[in-house]
Design an enzyme around this catalytic site. Structure first.
Site, PDB file in Angstrom:
ATOM      1  N   ASP A 145       0.276   5.023   0.994  1.00  0.00           N
ATOM      2  CA  ASP A 145      -0.587   6.052   1.570  1.00  0.00           C
ATOM      3  C   ASP A 145       0.097   7.408   1.488  1.00  0.00           C
ATOM      4  O   ASP A 145       1.330   7.513   1.591  1.00  0.00           O
ATOM      5  CB  ASP A 145      -0.925   5.718   3.025  1.00  0.00           C
ATOM      6  CG  ASP A 145      -1.730   4.434   3.139  1.00  0.00           C
ATOM      7  OD1 ASP A 145      -2.388   4.049   2.150  1.00  0.00           O
ATOM      8  OD2 ASP A 145      -1.698   3.808   4.223  1.00  0.00           O
ATOM      9  N   ASP A 197       0.315   6.433  15.200  1.00  0.00           N
ATOM     10  CA  ASP A 197       0.344   5.497  16.318  1.00  0.00           C
ATOM     11  C   ASP A 197       1.735   5.003  16.673  1.00  0.00           C
ATOM     12  O   ASP A 197       2.169   5.118  17.820  1.00  0.00           O
ATOM     13  CB  ASP A 197      -0.604   4.310  16.049  1.00  0.00           C
ATOM     14  CG  ASP A 197      -0.445   3.720  14.665  1.00  0.00           C
ATOM     15  OD1 ASP A 197       0.528   4.082  13.962  1.00  0.00           O
ATOM     16  OD2 ASP A 197      -1.286   2.896  14.265  1.00  0.00           O
ATOM     17  N   ASP A 201       0.840  -1.194   0.000  1.00  0.00           N
ATOM     18  CA  ASP A 201       0.000   0.000   0.000  1.00  0.00           C
ATOM     19  C   ASP A 201       0.875   1.244   0.000  1.00  0.00           C
ATOM     20  O   ASP A 201       1.951   1.259   0.609  1.00  0.00           O
ATOM     21  CB  ASP A 201      -0.918   0.024   1.229  1.00  0.00           C
ATOM     22  CG  ASP A 201      -1.843  -1.181   1.286  1.00  0.00           C
ATOM     23  OD1 ASP A 201      -2.567  -1.406   0.309  1.00  0.00           O
ATOM     24  OD2 ASP A 201      -1.817  -1.898   2.298  1.00  0.00           O
TER      25      ASP A 201
END
Length: 461
Positions: A70, A154, A68
């Protein structure tokens, strides 16, 4: 799960990012998808800051191939949408932009801001931030700077940004150091971060197993005490987390870690209770083998369905429930099955919202276990032609492997179906005749068919 050496404190934000120039890191445009580059370039051309962020940067630094890509930007979702005709805005809790290129989706997020700056930002952008009594973020669309965005991420290994403008990597939380030490560490106070979003406990486990890292002691310590926070996570979101944990090629490791940290029971309460009680002698081995098989298939790029694993996890509770209905009611075996199926799935749906398309496959796999036993006449051929035959057969094969010592008939049945699939039609017919013949060799005389009664009523009702 092992942890890294103790003694390090929870991560606090450094005064500024560590900036790694192009010649000192391996991140290259050649390793970034063409579609992600299109998005980055267009945002930059329109005057916005745009960075490849998180997993895409992290995986390249680890020598892995990212799945992925992002992007983080200072453009708002509405501004992003105005630049891309193939953009759709999603989410209420986190407002995101998805740029769609066929099957490829590039996720673009606006830089997040701090909650304590919400009043000021609300005046400017009319966005909201909301938390419940436990500190969980229910809505979080406060926009800010890249520095604030990095603080809001996070894990340290996800607070890494690659700029398409100057080809530098910006490390805001010593993420590169944690990559080198192979540890998963939260940014900020772990308890507060878990309360903001309890799914971070699952993410910590998933990153540790996926990246072959250790969970830092400070990040690990609150997980067991705060495990009950997962009760507040919607079943639909837990389904998505189930897919990430169990269909990523690390299902076995994630299963063991979830149980170790007391989190598995929030996915499958009945299964966890039965495992702890040792309710069924074959249950643990059955699940372990299914997870191992699933990992092998995924790592060899073979197709899998989450329905198979749901069928595995719930198989023994289903059998127990069927027996209960048999013992306490006068239901037929078929009715007992459907009553048990309804009750088991109804309870499970309270934890994980299993989509109907997978529920139907689960039911087919279970029904086929009985159909595979009945091979007389044309039944074997009809079962063989069932759309979900292969899944049902694989499930039977798994059962026979685990229960072989206690159920030789099951082993024989699985072996018969294995041979049946590899034979020509004439041999299959002979196999069916032999299988349908009772032990002792005597062939039962066929029952005479009754003549159909003539019904003069209107068939169309």
């Amino acid at each position: 799960m092992s942890t890294s050496p103790k003694g390090q404190q929870a991560v606090t934000q450094p005064e500024g990012p560590q900036i790694i120039p192009r010649d000192q890191h391996p991140v290259s445009r050649n390793l970034i998808s063409a579609n992600a580059l299109k998005v980055l370039y267009r945002l930059n051309k329109a005057g916005f800051d745009a960075y490849l962020v998180g997993g895409g940067v992290r995986d390249i630094l680890l020598g892995l191939t990212p799945k992925d890509f992002d992007i983080a930007t200072n453009a708002t979702p509405e501004q992003i949408k105005s630049l891309f005709r193939n953009c759709r805005l999603i989410g209420r809790r986190f407002r995101l932009a998805h740029i769609v290129f066929g099957r490829d989706i590039i996720e673009v997020a606006t830089f997040r801001g701090h909650h304590d700056s919400a009043p000021k930002k609300l005046q400017n952008c009319n966005k909201t931030s909301k938390q419940n009594d436990q500190g969980m973020l229910l809505r979080d669309n406060i926009y800010g700077s890249i520095d604030e965005d990095a603080e809001r991420r996070d894990f340290t290994i996800n607070a890494l940004y690659y700029s398409i403008a100057d080809f530098k990597v910006y490390d805001f939380a010593n993420g590169i150091e944690d990559i080198e030490q192979r540890q998963v560490r939260l940014i900020g106070d772990p308890e507060t971060r878990y309360r903001e979003d309890p799914v971070r406990m699952l993410r910590a486990i998933r990153f540790a197993t996926k990246l072959d890292m250790l969970i830092h002691p400070d990040t690990e310590a609150p997980i067991k005490p705060l495990a009950s926070l997962l009760e507040s996570i919607p079943p639909a979101r837990l389904f998505e987390e189930f897919l990430k944990l169990f269909l990523s090629g690390k299902a076995s490791e994630n299963f063991n870690a979830l149980r170790e940290y007391g989190l598995f029971g929030y996915f499958f309460p009945q299964v966890e209770s039965d495992l702890k009680a040792g309710q069924y002698p074959h249950m643990q081995a059955f699940i372990n083998q299914a997870l191992s098989n699933t990992d092998d298939r995924i790592n060899n790029e073979k197709r899998v369905t989450p329905a198979f694993l749901f069928a595995v996890f719930l198989w023994y509770p289903l059998q127990q429930k069927i027996r209960e209905f048999h013992d306490s009611t006068s239901l037929t075996p078929q009715d007992a099955f459907f009553a048990a199926y309804g009750e088991i799935m109804g309870k499970q749906q309270q934890s994980i919202a299993i989509p109907k398309r997978f529920q139907s496959v689960i039911k087919d796999i279970w029904i086929l276990q009985e159909k595979l036993v009945r091979r007389e006449g044309k039944r074997a051929f009809k079962t063989f032609e069932h759309p979900k035959f292969r899944a049902g057969y694989d499930f039977l094969l798994l059962r026979s492997q685990i229960e072989n010592k206690d159920s030789p008939a099951l082993v024989e049945l699985a072996s018969w179906w294995t041979d049946f699939q590899n034979q020509g039609y004439e041999t299959q017919q002979q196999m069916v005749k032999t299988a349908a013949r009772p032990k002792g060799g005597a062939r039962r005389s066929p029952r005479k068919r009754r003549k159909p009664r003539i019904n003069n009523s209107n068939q169309n009702g």
